[in-house]
Design an enzyme around this catalytic site. Sequence first.
Site, mmCIF file in Angstrom:
data_model
loop_
_atom_site.group_PDB
_atom_site.id
_atom_site.type_symbol
_atom_site.label_atom_id
_atom_site.label_comp_id
_atom_site.label_asym_id
_atom_site.label_seq_id
_atom_site.Cartn_x
_atom_site.Cartn_y
_atom_site.Cartn_z
ATOM 1 N N HIS A 238 1.095 -1.107 0.452
ATOM 2 C CA HIS A 238 -0.017 0.105 0.028
ATOM 3 C C HIS A 238 1.054 1.285 0.056
ATOM 4 O O HIS A 238 0.399 2.393 0.093
ATOM 5 C CB HIS A 238 -1.225 -0.055 0.917
ATOM 6 C CG HIS A 238 -2.285 -1.327 1.268
ATOM 7 N ND1 HIS A 238 -1.733 -2.162 2.141
ATOM 8 C CD2 HIS A 238 -2.744 -1.818 0.628
ATOM 9 C CE1 HIS A 238 -2.252 -3.398 2.058
ATOM 10 N NE2 HIS A 238 -2.783 -2.657 0.874
HETATM 11 FE FE1 FES Z 1 0.304 -1.969 3.877
HETATM 12 FE FE2 FES Z 1 2.507 -1.718 4.189
HETATM 13 S S1 FES Z 1 1.810 -0.899 3.067
HETATM 14 S S2 FES Z 1 0.596 -3.722 4.250
#
Ligand code: FES
Length: 273
Positions: A238
């Site tokens: 993410h």
């Molecule tokens: Fe979502 Fe690492 S940014 S799991």
Amino acid sequence: MMNIVSKSGSLAPYLKPSTQVVASGLKAAAPAVAVAQKAPTVPTPITPMTGYSLAKSLPKGATNTTTVLSSNIQVRFAHTDIQVPDFSAYRRKDTLSPSSKNADSAENRKAFSYFVVAGTSMAAAYSAKAVVSQFISSMSASADVLALAKIEIKLSDIPEGKSVTFKWRGKPLFIRHRTSEEISREQAVPISSLRDPQHDSERAAQPEWLIVLGVCTHLGCVPIANAGDFGGYYCPCHGSHYDASGRIRKGPAPLNLEVPPYEFQDGGILVVG
Ligand code: FES
């Protein structure tokens, strides 16, 4: 049958008479003499003598120096020279006197009583502690599990500027040999600008070595080393960016990378766990 017993000194010095009246079931025969011209009389039954009746038959205040009885009487001589054991050597001095009272000696026995109570209490407490500690230790991890709980790493195998990944307790473990440039850069970051404020010195016991778990604090992905906007770690799941101190600088992750317990040992050995 009649016996005459004397309590005078004529008896042996070690014998004392004792009287026992044995009840006899026999009854004296009534004289079978028929008397003419007189109405037949019913013979009075003779009651066997007992100790009680013997005592009642004696006049008040009389002694049994001489007693005539019309029943069977046994006179037995009891020994008075029987040796009884003497326990005086084993008794406390406080209680040797037959007239001493318990309250008098109790004061002197308090110390002994307290000693016995204290000793018993200590033994009970020690036994309880041993039982409890054994019970608790039985629930702790076994030696083979504990052996896997620690990992030893030879730091000289990790070149400067590189980050190496190990497996520790089922998780990725990042060990980064930081350069002097990375160290000075991370130490200069103002903690007020951080989402999870931590100074670099709080996360690295020795500035050249950074030891963190390779688990993203967002949803648990494994970040990529030497990537991202801050030159540390980057989580592609993410888009979380960590710096070279493992602190979250950008993205959805709320916390810094976790620092596990570790210690440096002689010979350049790092022990994690
Ligand atoms: Fe979502 Fe690492 S940014 S799991």
